[in-house]
Design an enzyme around this catalytic site. Structure first.
Site, PDB file in Angstrom:
ATOM      1  N   CYS A 129       0.804  -1.213   0.000  1.00 29.46           N
ATOM      2  CA  CYS A 129       0.000   0.000   0.000  1.00 29.46           C
ATOM      3  C   CYS A 129       0.837   1.263   0.000  1.00 29.46           C
ATOM      4  CB  CYS A 129      -0.976   0.005   1.157  1.00 29.46           C
ATOM      5  SG  CYS A 129      -0.213  -0.199   2.772  1.00 29.46           S
ATOM      6  N   HIS A 152      -2.316   0.789   7.132  1.00 28.38           N
ATOM      7  CA  HIS A 152      -2.587   1.082   5.733  1.00 28.38           C
ATOM      8  C   HIS A 152      -2.094   2.486   5.418  1.00 28.38           C
ATOM      9  CE1 HIS A 152      -4.365   0.288   1.936  1.00 28.38           C
ATOM     10  NE2 HIS A 152      -5.299   1.236   2.029  1.00 28.38           N
ATOM     11  N   ASP A 201      -7.950   5.883  -2.441  1.00 26.85           N
ATOM     12  CA  ASP A 201      -7.098   4.768  -2.047  1.00 26.85           C
ATOM     13  C   ASP A 201      -6.622   4.028  -3.282  1.00 26.85           C
ATOM     14  OD1 ASP A 201      -5.752   2.740  -0.915  1.00 26.85           O
ATOM     15  OD2 ASP A 201      -7.409   1.979   0.299  1.00 26.85           O
TER      16      ASP A 201
END
Lengths: 311, 685
Positions: free
Chosen positions: B429, B473, B489
């Protein structure tokens, strides 16, 4: 039988030899001999209540001789006068003065035989001397010798011609015990044996040693737990309706002294409950009367012992 | 047995038992024979000291262990303890060594090691019951000091067990006590159970202090896992290997969908080509933000992470006490979270967030020179599209093409974004967020990285949402003039499963970290959930029970309770004093009973179990004789005990009292005469 536990213990020397010696002439009565010695060590007087001829006199003789004490005997009769016991003054021509002739009471061991055959007047003369340890006559007080031990015998009340001792006077005896018939073995030995003469016994200890022993009895430890026990016993006799009268403070003192002496005699310098139980029937028995006025005796005393818990 | 024997027995000269017998008795401490005192009392100090081993230097632990073993050996072999000078030197050395190592005696760092070391030195001189009892009292304290390090439920249970064993050992070291430990374990258990209601009442009602009386020094700030205010490629992929709990959340009502659970943490806006750093501006947030739509209410219980961030879902509607909202819409505590903290929150998941000029400038800044290829690509886009939204679309579309979501990306060179975008195309991520933000900035759209946690798992046992480090994250936030800061995202484009179903579902199965892999077994998962729920309950209700909760409980019971708190406190205090006075008085009455009589009562009780009951009017010696007639095998022991009792009670001989206590401890008569011998027969006869 609670007192049995301590009855087998060896005695403190030299009393073990005294016991052995007396057992040789008074057969099969070790317990009574121990109690008699206890009574003597506690500076008390002993009342033996029993039939004639069971060995009362022999016991007295044996005690006196074994302990090296001088011994006299007064046979109480209905015409006995106080002077016959205490002595009297006689005018002596030679000195031109009265001289005191001491009576038979001026001895270390006095056997007052059949005390309840005498009149109360004569009895009280003896008992006052016992209590005070001295004789006051014609304005002069004379000390009795030390140690001073009266061993009185009395016949059971059921016999004719007796003046029972009043309670107040019974109280002056530290213990009362009875000898009873000898057991068959002892009786047989008695019958088979040669003449056992207590007069032939050799003294085991001196009067001074006896006095010393009496003094050391006072040092025997009476723990608070036992004081509790003694109080519980006394308290129990005083409960209403149980006895005519409860035990007196004097009886309590007698009990403590006797227990101490018993413990000391059995070579212990502290009293255990068993000591109290060993002497209790003989110290309390003659002091307790049931509600009808009859002497409670051994059974009543045992009942008290069984009923009171040891704290 | 004749009484003279009984009495002679009292002064008895028993030969000392052999070494082997003593060893046997010492090891098994059973009722068979007790020539040496039992060694059970050595156990509680060891158990109390054990948890400290984790926090003590290894040499200190070793010294303590050696001292303990030495003492055990001396106890088992019956050898004398070291002399006075040895002990004095030991004690002084302990003080000196701790002083040299830790400097100060005060507090957790120096005081606890000294305490532990001295406990074990104390064992070396504990040769009498008095000393041993002292050592056990010290064990309680040493056990208590473990709480300075660890207040978790398992440790609390362990320490409770230590308290139990310590109490049992104390009960054993009493003159009346049985040599066998089992009855004392029972006694101690009963005592602890009996004390529990009082402890509970004190816990619930004893006035809580708004702050601790003293601040515990916290030495171990380093080494805690959690998000930081910097991010490099690989940071988060390392973090997610830990399944430690970051925080728990309890929602009023059902929690939102996992895909909406973006727990906002540090906002990173400064980029130096490799590392993302926190925003330069750390003051209170000046730009107005407003919530849109309904607010969520939830309670966070944050595990300590030594940083100030409090993770929120969107914009906090109200500020919890002792917190502030700083630039970048980060909710931070005024003090780092060094202890577990419970925070009630209300926040708007949908919000409109404005930006200051400074923020926007920071969100466009790129270090010159790095990543020329990415820069060129972004400028191409920029020339093609004027609408920022279209630029976003292009960026996200890029990632949808042959990019791989993986925990183990290949290493990146100096131009990390270029390497990632054009050669490796494998990343986690942070790579996607980082590359996306870079592209957006290069294309002229203000953007920044937001780190935090995504998702979480509802524990069905207690309904709490559990968020772990493995849920860490990173995502992006871009500025759209008409909408403010918008959350994007990029990972969702690569691996939608990560957002919807969690990390384990998104990774290739070979890459799922072991901490996550095990959870595929349902029973293991349930076990862990139950365990964590239990821990959470402990944290919430026991450790988290503070003044505020206490007041709420009290006012829940009755609104007047709080109003009359003072009067009530005084009344309770007086009542407590009255109870204590009564106990002292009653205890004093109980003590009137003679110690010898109490010991003897134990003895008679044991005989009574054999049917040999002592009558109340029966003297000890008479009773002994009666027992002996029935059970000749018990004669020596019964005779000895009775004679000792007579001496102890009626001659008031203290040495006899001790001997009596010992003899009665040894006295365990067997029921049947047929077994021939008796336990009570003294050793060596």
């Amino acid at each position: 039988m609670t007192a049995a536990a301590t009855a087998g213990e060896p005695l403190r020397p030299p009393f073990d030899r005294v016991l052995a010696q007396i057992e040789g002439v008074v057969l099969g009565k070790p317990r009574q001999i121990r109690l008699a010695l206890t009574c003597l060590l506690a500076r008390g007087h002993l009342l033996i209540e029993d039939l004639p001829g069971v060995g009362k006199t022999t016991l007295a003789h044996a005690l006196a001789h074994s302990l090296g004490l001088e011994f006299t005997r007064i046979q109480f009769t209905s015409d006995l006068l106080p002077g016959d016991i205490l002595g009297f003054s006689v005018f002596e021509q030679a000195s031109g003065a009265f001289r005191f002739h001491p009576g038979p009471i001026f001895a270390q061991v006095v056997l007052a035989d059949e005390i309840n055959r005498a009149t109360p007047k004569a009895q009280s003369a003896l008992l006052e001397a016992m209590d005070e340890g001295q004789v006051s006559l014609e304005g002069v007080t004379r000390r009795l010798p030390e140690p001073f031990f009266v061993l009185a015998t009395q016949n059971p009340f059921t016999q004719a011609g007796v003046y029972p001792l009043p309670e107040s006077q019974l109280d002056r005896f530290l213990m009362r015990l009875s000898l009873g018939y000898p057991d068959p073995a002892a009786e047989r030995a008695l019958l088979a044996g040669e003449n056992r003469r207590p007069q032939a016994l050799a003294p085991v200890l001196t009067p001074a040693e006896l006095i010393e022993a009496q003094a050391s009895v006072d040092l025997v430890r009476l723990a608070p737990a036992l004081l509790d026990y003694l109080q519980a016993l006394i308290e129990h006799t005083r409960a209403p309706g149980r006895f005519l009268h409860g035990l007196s403070p004097r009886a309590g003192l007698a009990l403590a002294r006797s227990a101490r002496a018993w413990a000391w005699l059995h070579d212990r310098d502290y009293v255990v409950p068993e000591d109290v139980q060993a002497v209790f029937p003989f110290v309390a028995g003659h002091r307790l009367q049931d509600a009808e006025g009859m002497s409670g005796g051994d059974a009543a005393a045992q009942a008290v012992l069984a009923a009171v818990a040891i704290p | 047995m004749r009484l003279d024997k009984v009495l002679r027995h009292a002064s008895g000269d028993r030969r000392p038992p052999g070494r082997r017998q003593r060893l046997w008795a010492g090891l098994f401490g059973a009722a068979r024979c007790h020539p040496i005192p039992p060694v059970f009392w050595l156990l509680p100090p060891l158990l109390a000291g054990l948890p400290h081993a984790a926090h003590l230097p290894i040499w200190l632990t070793g010294v303590c262990a050696l001292l303990w073993l030495w003492r055990l050996l001396l106890a088992l072999t019956g050898r004398p303890l070291p002399g006075l000078w040895v002990r004095i030197v030991l004690a002084l050395a302990a003080v000196a060594v701790v002083l040299a190592q830790f400097g100060l005696f005060i507090g957790r760092t120096g005081g606890v090691p000294l305490l532990v070391l001295l406990l074990f030195v104390k064992l070396m001189e504990a040769d009498t019951w008095r000393h041993q009892r002292f050592a056990l009292m010290l064990s309680y304290f040493v056990a208590l000091s473990v709480f300075l390090h660890d207040q978790s439920l398992p440790m609390s249970l362990y320490l409770f067990a230590v308290a139990w064993l310590t109490t049992a050992a104390l009960a054993q070291l009493q003159p009346l006590a049985d040599a066998d430990i089992r009855p004392h374990l029972l006694t101690a258990g009963r005592l602890l159970l009996a004390g529990t209601p009082l402890a509970l009442a004190l816990f619930l009602f004893f006035p809580r202090l708004p702050a601790p009386l003293w601040l515990l020094p916290s030495g171990e700030q380093a080494g805690r896992t959690g998000l930081t205010d910097t991010m490099q490629p690989g940071d988060i992929s390392r973090l997610i290997l830990s399944d430690a709990i970051a925080f728990r959340a309890r929602f009023d009502g059902a929690p939102p969908e996992p895909a909406n659970l973006y727990w906002r943490g540090p906002v990173l806006a400064r980029f130096d080509g490799r590392t993302w750093r926190a925003m330069a501006q750390q003051g209170e947030m000046r730009v107005q933000a407003s919530g849109l739509g309904a607010a969520l209410r939830y309670v966070l219980t944050l595990e300590p992470h030594e940083r100030p961030w409090i993770f929120t879902l969107g914009l906090p509607a109200t500020l919890p006490p002792d917190t502030r909202l700083i630039a970048g819409m980060q909710l931070v505590s005024r003090r780092p979270l060094t202890q577990r903290r419970r925070i009630e929150l209300t926040s708007h998941p949908r919000y409109r967030l404005g930006a200051s000029d400074q923020e926007l400038a920071e969100a466009l800044d790129l270090p010159p020179g790095y990543n020329p290829a990415a820069r060129a690509l972004a400028q191409d886009w920029r020339r093609a599209e004027g609408d920022p939204r279209r630029l976003l679309e292009r960026g996200l579309a890029l990632f949808r093409r042959d990019f791989t979501y993986t925990l183990t990306p290949p290493p990146l060179g100096l131009n990390s974004v270029d390497d990632f975008l054009f050669s490796t195309r494998r990343g986690f991520c942070e790579h996607y967020a980082s590359a996306f933000v870079f592209l957006m900035r290069a294309a002229g759209v203000p953007a920044r990285v937001v780190t935090g946690y995504l998702g979480g798992e509802v524990n069905p046992v207690d309904g709490h949402l559990v968020v772990r480090q493995s849920d860490a994250h990173a995502w992006a936030e871009v500025w759209l003039p008409d909408a403010g800061w918008v959350q994007i995202d990029p990972t969702a484009s690569v691996a939608p499963a990560r957002v919807e179903r969690g990390l384990a579902a998104a990774l290739p199965s070979a890459e799922v970290p072991p901490v996550l892999a095990g959870l595929h077994r349902p029973w293991l998962r349930e076990l862990r959930q139950a365990w964590e729920a239990l821990n959470n309950g402990w944290n919430q209700w026991v450790l988290g029970y503070n003044l505020e909760r206490q007041l709420r409980l009290l006012s829940g019971l009755s609104p007047h309770l709080v109003a009359y708190a003072w009067q009530l406190s005084i009344a309770i205090l007086l009542a407590g004093l009255a109870v204590m006075a009564w106990l002292a008085w009653a205890g004093g009455r109980a003590r009137v009973r003679d110690p010898a009589a109490r010991i003897y009562a134990r003895f008679t009780a044991r005989l009574a179990r054999l049917g040999l009951e002592r009558m109340a009017s029966e003297g000890p010696l008479v009773f002994a004789e009666r027992v002996t007639q029935t059970r000749p095998d018990l004669a020596p022991a019964v005779g000895e005990i009775s004679a000792l009792y007579a001496r102890a009670r009626y001659a008031e001989d203290p040495t006899a009292l001790d001997a009596l206590a010992q003899a009665v401890r040894r006295f365990h008569p067997r029921r049947s005469i047929a077994s021939g011998t008796s336990d009570a027969r003294p050793v060596g006869r």
